[in-house]
Design a protein around this motif. Structure first.
Motif, PDB file in Angstrom:
ATOM      1  N   ARG A 253     -15.225 -22.424  -5.208  1.00  0.00           N
ATOM      2  CA  ARG A 253     -13.831 -22.672  -5.292  1.00  0.00           C
ATOM      3  C   ARG A 253     -13.582 -24.219  -6.079  1.00  0.00           C
ATOM      4  N   SER A 254     -12.445 -24.112  -6.560  1.00  0.00           N
ATOM      5  CA  SER A 254     -12.039 -25.628  -6.943  1.00  0.00           C
ATOM      6  C   SER A 254     -11.490 -26.328  -5.901  1.00  0.00           C
ATOM      7  N   LYS A 255     -11.094 -27.913  -6.215  1.00  0.00           N
ATOM      8  CA  LYS A 255     -10.581 -28.537  -5.201  1.00  0.00           C
ATOM      9  C   LYS A 255      -9.225 -27.966  -4.638  1.00  0.00           C
ATOM     10  N   THR A 256      -8.682 -27.087  -5.605  1.00  0.00           N
ATOM     11  CA  THR A 256      -7.469 -26.463  -4.985  1.00  0.00           C
ATOM     12  C   THR A 256      -7.560 -25.233  -4.352  1.00  0.00           C
ATOM     13  N   LYS A 257      -8.659 -24.879  -4.166  1.00  0.00           N
ATOM     14  CA  LYS A 257      -9.334 -23.750  -3.299  1.00  0.00           C
ATOM     15  C   LYS A 257      -9.208 -22.493  -4.177  1.00  0.00           C
ATOM     16  N   GLU A 258      -9.013 -22.653  -5.354  1.00  0.00           N
ATOM     17  CA  GLU A 258      -8.574 -21.485  -6.426  1.00  0.00           C
ATOM     18  C   GLU A 258     -10.033 -21.094  -6.901  1.00  0.00           C
ATOM     19  N   LEU A 259     -10.377 -19.828  -6.673  1.00  0.00           N
ATOM     20  CA  LEU A 259     -11.616 -19.105  -7.455  1.00  0.00           C
ATOM     21  C   LEU A 259     -11.969 -19.544  -8.658  1.00  0.00           C
ATOM     22  N   LYS A 260     -13.244 -19.910  -8.884  1.00  0.00           N
ATOM     23  CA  LYS A 260     -13.797 -20.519 -10.110  1.00  0.00           C
ATOM     24  C   LYS A 260     -14.036 -18.917 -10.958  1.00  0.00           C
ATOM     25  N   PRO A 261     -14.672 -18.998 -12.309  1.00  0.00           N
ATOM     26  CA  PRO A 261     -14.938 -18.021 -12.804  1.00  0.00           C
ATOM     27  C   PRO A 261     -16.434 -17.643 -12.395  1.00  0.00           C
ATOM     28  N   VAL A 262     -16.661 -16.391 -12.686  1.00  0.00           N
ATOM     29  CA  VAL A 262     -18.024 -15.973 -12.163  1.00  0.00           C
ATOM     30  C   VAL A 262     -19.135 -16.808 -12.869  1.00  0.00           C
ATOM     31  N   VAL A 266     -22.981 -20.474  -8.640  1.00  0.00           N
ATOM     32  CA  VAL A 266     -24.554 -20.209  -8.570  1.00  0.00           C
ATOM     33  C   VAL A 266     -24.786 -19.536  -7.266  1.00  0.00           C
ATOM     34  N   THR A 267     -25.568 -18.544  -7.339  1.00  0.00           N
ATOM     35  CA  THR A 267     -25.856 -18.207  -5.990  1.00  0.00           C
ATOM     36  C   THR A 267     -27.251 -18.393  -5.794  1.00  0.00           C
ATOM     37  N   VAL A 268     -27.215 -18.886  -4.552  1.00  0.00           N
ATOM     38  CA  VAL A 268     -28.620 -19.564  -3.917  1.00  0.00           C
ATOM     39  C   VAL A 268     -29.088 -18.311  -2.846  1.00  0.00           C
ATOM     40  N   PRO A 269     -30.423 -18.227  -3.067  1.00  0.00           N
ATOM     41  CA  PRO A 269     -30.888 -17.196  -2.152  1.00  0.00           C
ATOM     42  C   PRO A 269     -31.311 -17.957  -0.861  1.00  0.00           C
ATOM     43  N   VAL A 270     -30.836 -17.261   0.251  1.00  0.00           N
ATOM     44  CA  VAL A 270     -31.078 -18.105   1.551  1.00  0.00           C
ATOM     45  C   VAL A 270     -31.720 -16.775   2.365  1.00  0.00           C
ATOM     46  N   GLN A 271     -32.292 -17.223   3.623  1.00  0.00           N
ATOM     47  CA  GLN A 271     -32.602 -16.048   4.538  1.00  0.00           C
ATOM     48  C   GLN A 271     -31.545 -15.413   5.379  1.00  0.00           C
ATOM     49  N   PRO A 272     -31.557 -14.181   4.981  1.00  0.00           N
ATOM     50  CA  PRO A 272     -30.343 -13.325   5.482  1.00  0.00           C
ATOM     51  C   PRO A 272     -30.314 -13.205   7.084  1.00  0.00           C
ATOM     52  N   ILE A 273     -29.073 -13.131   7.498  1.00  0.00           N
ATOM     53  CA  ILE A 273     -29.072 -13.019   9.073  1.00  0.00           C
ATOM     54  C   ILE A 273     -28.608 -11.574   9.201  1.00  0.00           C
ATOM     55  N   ILE A 274     -27.838 -10.886   8.369  1.00  0.00           N
ATOM     56  CA  ILE A 274     -27.473  -9.140   8.439  1.00  0.00           C
ATOM     57  C   ILE A 274     -27.827  -8.741   7.328  1.00  0.00           C
ATOM     58  N   ASP A 275     -28.144  -7.336   7.285  1.00  0.00           N
ATOM     59  CA  ASP A 275     -28.611  -6.775   6.034  1.00  0.00           C
ATOM     60  C   ASP A 275     -27.458  -6.434   5.105  1.00  0.00           C
ATOM     61  N   ARG A 276     -27.795  -6.113   3.776  1.00  0.00           N
ATOM     62  CA  ARG A 276     -26.595  -6.002   2.957  1.00  0.00           C
ATOM     63  C   ARG A 276     -25.770  -4.672   3.233  1.00  0.00           C
ATOM     64  N   GLU A 277     -26.313  -3.745   3.648  1.00  0.00           N
ATOM     65  CA  GLU A 277     -25.658  -2.414   4.022  1.00  0.00           C
ATOM     66  C   GLU A 277     -24.413  -2.869   5.073  1.00  0.00           C
ATOM     67  N   THR A 278     -24.973  -3.626   6.148  1.00  0.00           N
ATOM     68  CA  THR A 278     -23.984  -3.947   7.095  1.00  0.00           C
ATOM     69  C   THR A 278     -22.806  -4.845   6.565  1.00  0.00           C
ATOM     70  N   PHE A 279     -23.238  -5.611   5.603  1.00  0.00           N
ATOM     71  CA  PHE A 279     -22.187  -6.685   5.170  1.00  0.00           C
ATOM     72  C   PHE A 279     -20.949  -5.776   4.194  1.00  0.00           C
ATOM     73  N   ASP A 280     -21.736  -4.903   3.415  1.00  0.00           N
ATOM     74  CA  ASP A 280     -20.698  -3.873   2.405  1.00  0.00           C
ATOM     75  C   ASP A 280     -19.941  -3.093   3.433  1.00  0.00           C
ATOM     76  N   THR A 281     -20.337  -2.538   4.480  1.00  0.00           N
ATOM     77  CA  THR A 281     -19.805  -1.597   5.396  1.00  0.00           C
ATOM     78  C   THR A 281     -18.522  -2.274   5.956  1.00  0.00           C
ATOM     79  N   VAL A 282     -18.865  -3.688   6.289  1.00  0.00           N
ATOM     80  CA  VAL A 282     -17.753  -4.687   7.154  1.00  0.00           C
ATOM     81  C   VAL A 282     -16.718  -4.993   6.020  1.00  0.00           C
ATOM     82  N   GLN A 283     -16.988  -5.168   4.864  1.00  0.00           N
ATOM     83  CA  GLN A 283     -16.139  -5.342   3.781  1.00  0.00           C
ATOM     84  C   GLN A 283     -15.208  -4.315   3.613  1.00  0.00           C
TER      85      GLN A 283
END
Length: 564
Positions: A253-262, A266-283
């Motif tokens: 997001r920008s300083k005005t909290k607007e979403l920036k273009p894809v 930058v996507t930074v890989p980190v250690q996951p706390i929950i699995d992708r299936e759980t995340f997608d189901t919650v979304q």
């Protein structure tokens, strides 16, 4: 006798780090005092802005200075800055505030950029402001480029990490320490609990919304990282932040909290706390609960498949249409109804027939003990893996609590031996910190153990499957020919109608939740959502019953019934 001009100094540095290390501020103050003494000005006030950007006016000391300079009578006649860039790095805003002060008889003076009051010098000041603004934007561009590259390499760029993570040193590059995120065992389990409540509930209710999760956490004195109470915004951010499934998004997001273009993220890989299936189901759950997406009438209306049934041709929802003065009711493509046949050829299916066929097929095919055991086999395997991970996490928490207890004992021994003084403030802070770590670790371990015990108490047995299948078949129907929508929607969350087939889709996870509910299918929530991408269908069988023409079949050929 000439009355000396009253002066105010405005001193500023851009970052809190510069202020902490006394970079620039003492020098600005020394030069400002010397400037006043050399010109005979009377220094009446000093405004110090430690760690604030000059690209906007959201600066407390700046606003206090402007308020004083525009009051009547003004307490000073001139405002002195080291350079105009200390006052503002935006040409338009700088000119606005310079003129605002000037209307009250207060002038802006620069120690290093002295100019007069004639039009030429005013133009020079405006040109300097434009260069300051340009330089600020160029610096910001170069800083952002460096931060994005740092993120691409997997390093943390500073700021407070998301709850459930902590920042640790990863490697040393010269004098700079590169840092990364790692899971914080003290708070990661709170994150897992929030996702579990959203997905499964607490074992006595169905899936929880954000407000109910907040109430659950606060009522059980499960505090935030800083010891405060939870709020709706905090919980919603946890449930929607991709960091928790291993993908931290930097520069989103920008300083005005607007979403920036894809392309800028930058996507930074980190250690996951929950699995992708759980995340997608919650979304999907959050989306289904959003009243802008799913109106309340869809959740509580009398029609069995409203909100679940879709046209397979265009993907649009199918809604109720009536004929013969309301005697006949159909599910019809809403896209065709709104935009005509050019948008979608559409379909119209008798409501009673489709409702009956969907309910009957679920009863006859899905709600059979052997079929349920086959479907849930892979889900049960994953639950076993999660239990193992939870046991490891509990062991880590207990180890951390024991280590903190041991360190506390050593400190107490040192106090008794006279090596350390009990009045030492640093020692007191250390003891308080270790106590907090120990108590939090014990609390988290107990909570994790309770969840493990609860999940263990819900182990699936063949008898449970048979009982669930029998009860669900009974309760899916109401006396008098109606349907129990809440029970049926726990078994199927999406129905697609095409020319040659009707497809029923559902989630193994949701099915398992219904099976392990405290009161069987009664504990199933009423909200429906999309289950999975795999397509289980009743194809030709349902098509023939509805009067549709099956794909690949002639009208006189026998229809085939597909298994869910």
């Amino acid at each position: 006798m000439t009355v000396p001009l009253r002066a105010a100094l405005y001193l500023r540095v851009s970052t809190a780090r510069q202020a902490e290390h006394d970079v620039s501020i003492p020098d600005q103050k020394r030069q400002g005092e010397a400037y006043c003494e050399a010109r005979g000005y009377q220094l009446v006030e000093t405004f110090v802005e430690p760690g604030a950007s000059a690209t906007n006016d959201r600066r407390p000391e700046f606003q206090r200075m402007i308020e004083a300079g525009t009051s009547k009578p003004a307490p000073f006649d001139v405002v002195i800055v080291h350079s105009f860039s200390r006052f503002f790095r935006d040409a338009f805003d700088m000119e606005f505030y310079v003129r605002k002060l000037a209307k009250n008889g207060v002038k802006l003076l620069s120690i290093t950029q002295e100019i007069g009051d004639d039009p030429v010098h005013q133009m020079m000041r405006q040109i300097m402001a434009l260069f300051d603004e340009y330089q600020s934007k160029e610096n910001a561009k170069h800083v952002m480029r460096a931060l994005k590259e740092n993120a691409r390499q997997g390093f943390w760029n500073g700021s407070l990490p998301p709850i459930g993570y902590r920042v640790v040193a990863a490697e040393q590059r010269g004098a700079k320490t590169k840092k990364k995120l790692e899971i914080d065992p003290l708070h990661a389990d709170t994150v897992r609990l929030i996702y579990r409540l959203a997905l499964e509930g607490d074992g006595t209710t169905g899936q929880m919304g954000v407000k109910n999760i907040v109430s659950y956490l606060n009522s059980r004195r499960i505090f935030t990282r800083d010891g405060g109470r939870w709020g709706i915004g905090q919980v919603h951010r946890i449930l929607t932040r991709r960091t928790y499934m291993g993908e931290h998004e930097f520069n989103k997001r920008s300083k005005t909290k607007e979403l920036k273009p894809v392309s800028e993220i930058v996507t930074v890989p980190v250690q996951p706390i929950i699995d992708r299936e759980t995340f997608d189901t919650v979304q999907a759950l959050l989306k289904a609960r959003n009243p802008k997406v799913t109106p309340s009438a869809v959740i509580s209306g009398p029609t069995m498949l409203t909100g679940l049934i879709h046209c397979a041709k265009c993907g649009g929802a199918m809604t109720i249409r009536t004929g013969k003065g309301g005697r006949y009711r159909y599910y019809a493509c809403s896209m065709k109804a709104r935009q005509g046949p050019t948008a979608c050829e559409g379909l119209a299916v008798p409501m009673d027939k489709l409702d009956e066929l969907v309910a009957s097929h679920l009863e006859d095919q899905l709600l059979q003990p052997e079929r349920l055991e086959t479907i849930l086999a892979s889900v049960l395997d994953r639950r076993q893996e999660q239990s193992e991970r939870r046991r490891e996490h509990i062991a880590e928490l207990n180890k951390r609590a024991a280590e903190s207890e041991l360190r506390l004992k050593r400190l107490y021994d040192a106090i008794e031996a006279g090596v350390a003084g009990i009045d030492d403030p640093a020692l007191k802070d250390r003891i308080d910190g270790l106590k907090a770590i120990r108590d939090q670790a014990k609390t988290d371990a107990e909570r994790a153990q309770a969840m493990l015990d609860t999940s263990g108490a819900k182990a699936i047995t063949p008898q449970m499957v048979r009982t669930f299948a029998k009860t669900a078949r009974q309760r899916i129907r109401l006396e008098g020919g109606g349907y129990r929508r809440d029970h049926l929607r726990a078994l199927a969350q999406r129905v697609e109608v095409a020319d040659g087939e009707v497809r029923i889709m559902g989630s193994k996870t949701r099915l398992l939740q219904a099976l392990t509910g405290k009161t069987g299918v009664n504990s199933v929530p009423t909200q429906g959502l999309n289950w999975r991408t795999a397509r289980d269908c009743m194809a030709a069988y349902l098509a023939s019953c509805l009067g549709l023409t099956p794909k690949g079949h002639g009208g006189d050929k026998p229809a085939r019934r597909c298994q869910i």
